[in-house]
Design a protein around this motif. Structure first.
Motif, PDB file in Angstrom:
ATOM      1  N   LYS A 180       9.226  11.555 -10.978  1.00 10.58           N
ATOM      2  CA  LYS A 180       9.377  10.781 -11.942  1.00 10.58           C
ATOM      3  C   LYS A 180       9.197   9.323 -11.729  1.00 10.58           C
ATOM      4  O   LYS A 180       9.362   8.395 -12.614  1.00 10.58           O
ATOM      5  N   ALA A 181       8.597   9.255 -10.533  1.00 12.49           N
ATOM      6  CA  ALA A 181       8.456   7.658 -10.153  1.00 12.49           C
ATOM      7  C   ALA A 181       7.573   6.872 -11.040  1.00 12.49           C
ATOM      8  O   ALA A 181       7.386   5.579 -11.088  1.00 12.49           O
ATOM      9  N   ALA A 182       6.616   7.550 -11.744  1.00 15.45           N
ATOM     10  CA  ALA A 182       5.504   6.737 -12.706  1.00 15.45           C
ATOM     11  C   ALA A 182       6.133   6.256 -13.778  1.00 15.45           C
ATOM     12  O   ALA A 182       5.706   5.100 -14.326  1.00 15.45           O
ATOM     13  N   ASP A 183       7.380   6.448 -14.064  1.00 12.98           N
ATOM     14  CA  ASP A 183       8.208   6.006 -15.171  1.00 12.98           C
ATOM     15  C   ASP A 183       8.867   4.758 -15.007  1.00 12.98           C
ATOM     16  O   ASP A 183       9.712   4.310 -15.874  1.00 12.98           O
ATOM     17  N   THR A 184       8.750   4.349 -13.625  1.00 13.40           N
ATOM     18  CA  THR A 184       9.810   3.202 -13.481  1.00 13.40           C
ATOM     19  C   THR A 184       9.145   2.415 -12.323  1.00 13.40           C
ATOM     20  O   THR A 184       8.066   2.466 -11.753  1.00 13.40           O
ATOM     21  N   GLU A 185      10.027   1.433 -11.744  1.00 18.75           N
ATOM     22  CA  GLU A 185       9.617   0.577 -10.763  1.00 18.75           C
ATOM     23  C   GLU A 185      10.808   1.031  -9.490  1.00 18.75           C
ATOM     24  O   GLU A 185      11.751   1.468  -9.624  1.00 18.75           O
ATOM     25  N   THR A 186      10.075   0.599  -8.427  1.00 14.14           N
ATOM     26  CA  THR A 186      10.783   1.020  -7.147  1.00 14.14           C
ATOM     27  C   THR A 186      11.095  -0.115  -6.339  1.00 14.14           C
ATOM     28  O   THR A 186      10.275  -0.944  -6.070  1.00 14.14           O
ATOM     29  N   LEU A 187      12.636   0.018  -5.989  1.00 16.13           N
ATOM     30  CA  LEU A 187      12.929  -1.305  -5.061  1.00 16.13           C
ATOM     31  C   LEU A 187      13.074  -0.549  -3.540  1.00 16.13           C
ATOM     32  O   LEU A 187      13.649   0.530  -3.413  1.00 16.13           O
ATOM     33  N   PHE A 188      12.239  -1.209  -2.685  1.00 18.16           N
ATOM     34  CA  PHE A 188      12.414  -0.877  -1.215  1.00 18.16           C
ATOM     35  C   PHE A 188      13.209  -1.857  -0.448  1.00 18.16           C
ATOM     36  O   PHE A 188      13.199  -2.850  -1.115  1.00 18.16           O
TER      37      PHE A 188
ATOM     38  N   GLN B 173       5.233  -0.924  -8.580  1.00 19.02           N
ATOM     39  CA  GLN B 173       5.298  -0.432  -9.887  1.00 19.02           C
ATOM     40  C   GLN B 173       4.551   0.828  -9.694  1.00 19.02           C
ATOM     41  O   GLN B 173       3.567   1.224  -9.080  1.00 19.02           O
ATOM     42  N   GLY B 174       5.119   1.888 -10.665  1.00 15.50           N
ATOM     43  CA  GLY B 174       4.538   3.184 -10.637  1.00 15.50           C
ATOM     44  C   GLY B 174       5.087   4.116  -9.545  1.00 15.50           C
ATOM     45  O   GLY B 174       5.510   3.542  -8.628  1.00 15.50           O
ATOM     46  N   GLY B 175       4.254   5.165  -9.376  1.00 17.21           N
ATOM     47  CA  GLY B 175       4.708   6.137  -8.294  1.00 17.21           C
ATOM     48  C   GLY B 175       3.583   6.632  -7.449  1.00 17.21           C
ATOM     49  O   GLY B 175       3.776   7.256  -6.606  1.00 17.21           O
ATOM     50  N   GLU B 176       2.587   5.823  -7.512  1.00 17.10           N
ATOM     51  CA  GLU B 176       1.332   5.966  -6.544  1.00 17.10           C
ATOM     52  C   GLU B 176       1.151   4.645  -5.749  1.00 17.10           C
ATOM     53  O   GLU B 176       1.249   3.767  -6.131  1.00 17.10           O
TER      54      GLU B 176
END
Length: 417
Positions: free
Chosen positions: A93-101, A131-134
């Motif tokens: 589901k990561a493509a649907d959002t932004e990720t904070l590391f 941004q995104g899942g890739e």
């Protein structure tokens, strides 16, 4: 660089690995090998770098590693954790959002012709937004704070009452809480310098950082609070620290069988025993409502907490499988070459015996290299897989950061199960 400043930085980069080592013994009282003793020494089978145990397959994924290979600004770190900014931790589901590391010890500087340039700095933590899942180097931006003279400063520094000037944070796990207006919580281990000791530092507490909805660097609106989740000695069984892994069993997080609780995992003593606490998501900051699994039921007494398994790492993960079971991912004994997974029937187990799925090849690239603190990132994983990171470091850090300036950054594998 100033030599005293350099030594301080060098000690900082060793912190978590050294905290994990039982300096006096190579085994615990019950014969379980302690940190630094390999699985091979224990007479157990280790999987090779491209291991295949039955239907379990592990392989390196260089795309994620290359995303963190930079030559200017943020050029390396360890201690990586991540959270989806929509709070959904479901694989795929990561493509649907932004990720904070967020990262712990981080290097800020310049690399030219594979050589680290003078003037590099180290901060105790930093963050990145993807941004995104890739994995794509153009889709991630790193941040740290800057001082009045432009010097690099850690993104998060202790602000709780009683904090002394020489204390700093090593960051633990965190999560997105739908029930508290989308607050992101991050556990932060408070570290204090102690000159004159064998190791001139010690962990002295666990704080909780709360980032309000929409908060962005430099996080001026953050809140920090002390917690009761650090115990120097639990009735002779060793130190207890919670916050090494967090699992939200909620509908908002996409859990397969949500019960409305947040499960927070901890570590106890030299055997690296895995413990678990839980609290309703709406009451996360109310520590009077936290309960600890005692092997039979949920108990108010943290000293009664039962070990779910042992020999895990100081940073690790417990996440849901599609069928509702959980899967733990960790570095065996914290800093061995072995990445292990372990399946549990529920958030409290019981857990099957661990499976060694990967041996980190980086330890053979340099006589001083070591690897540690593997963990999975469920929302960045694909269904039926785990994307697992682990850290690479050197016992001869100052020399090797010049000889191998790209070595201090997470590596990634995928494990199909």
């Amino acid at each position: 660089m100033n030599i005293a400043h350099t030594v301080h930085k060098r000690l900082g980069i060793y912190l978590l690995a050294l905290l994990s080592i039982n300096a006096c013994n190579n085994s615990t009282d019950d014969g379980v090998p302690a940190a630094g003793v390999s699985a091979a020494d224990a007479g157990e089978q280790e999987a090779a770098g491209s291991a295949e145990n039955g239907q379990i397959k592990a392989r390196s994924v260089s795309q994620w590693e290359e995303m963190l290979r930079n030559t200017s600004g943020w050029i390396g770190a360890d201690g990586v954790y991540a959270v989806a900014l929509n709070g959904v931790e479901t694989p795929g589901k990561a493509a649907d959002t932004e990720t904070l590391f967020w990262f712990s010890d981080s290097i800020i500087g310049e690399i030219e012709e594979d050589s680290l340039q003078d003037g590099w700095e180290m901060v105790h933590n930093s963050v990145g937004y993807m941004q995104g899942g890739e994995p794509d180097p153009s889709k991630i931006e790193f941040s740290w704070r800057k001082g009045e003279q432009g010097e690099a400063i850690s993104m998060f520094e202790p602000r709780t009452p009683g904090t002394t000037e020489d204390e700093y944070y090593w960051l633990g796990d965190g999560f997105f809480n739908h029930a508290t207006d989308s607050t992101i919580y991050i556990f932060a281990y408070k570290i204090r310098n102690v000159p004159g000791g064998v190791y001139p530092f010690e962990d002295v507490g666990v704080s909780l950082i709360a980032l309000p909805k929409g908060s962005r660097p430099p996080f001026d609106d953050q809140r920090q609070m002390e917690t009761p989740l650090f115990i120097k000695d639990s009735k002779g069984r060793g130190k207890v620290v919670f916050g090494i892994s967090v699992m939200a069993n909620t509908a908002g997080a996409g859990a397969p069988k949500p019960d409305g609780y947040i499960y927070v995992y901890g570590l106890r003593g030299p055997r690296k025993e895995l413990l678990v606490a839980r609290v309703p998501d709406k009451a996360f900051e109310d520590f009077s409502q936290w309960r600890y699994w005692d092997g039979t039921d949920w108990n108010t007494d943290v000293h009664s907490a039962a070990a779910l398994t042992s020999r895990v790492s100081n940073e690790m993960s417990v996440s849901f499988m599609e069928d509702g079971r959980v899967i733990a991912a960790y570095q065996l004994d914290t800093n061995s070459p072995t990445v292990a997974i372990q399946v549990g029937r529920s958030p409290v187990g019981p857990f099957q015996p661990y499976k060694a799925v990967y041996e980190t090849p980086e330890i053979y690239e340099d006589i001083d290299f070591y690897t540690y603190n593997a963990k999975a990132h469920p929302h960045l994983s694909k269904p039926g897989e785990l994307l697992i990171s682990y850290n690479v470091n050197s016992f001869d850090f100052i020399d090797d950061i010049h000889r191998h300036p790209h070595h201090l950054r997470p590596r990634f594998i995928t494990v199909k199960y």
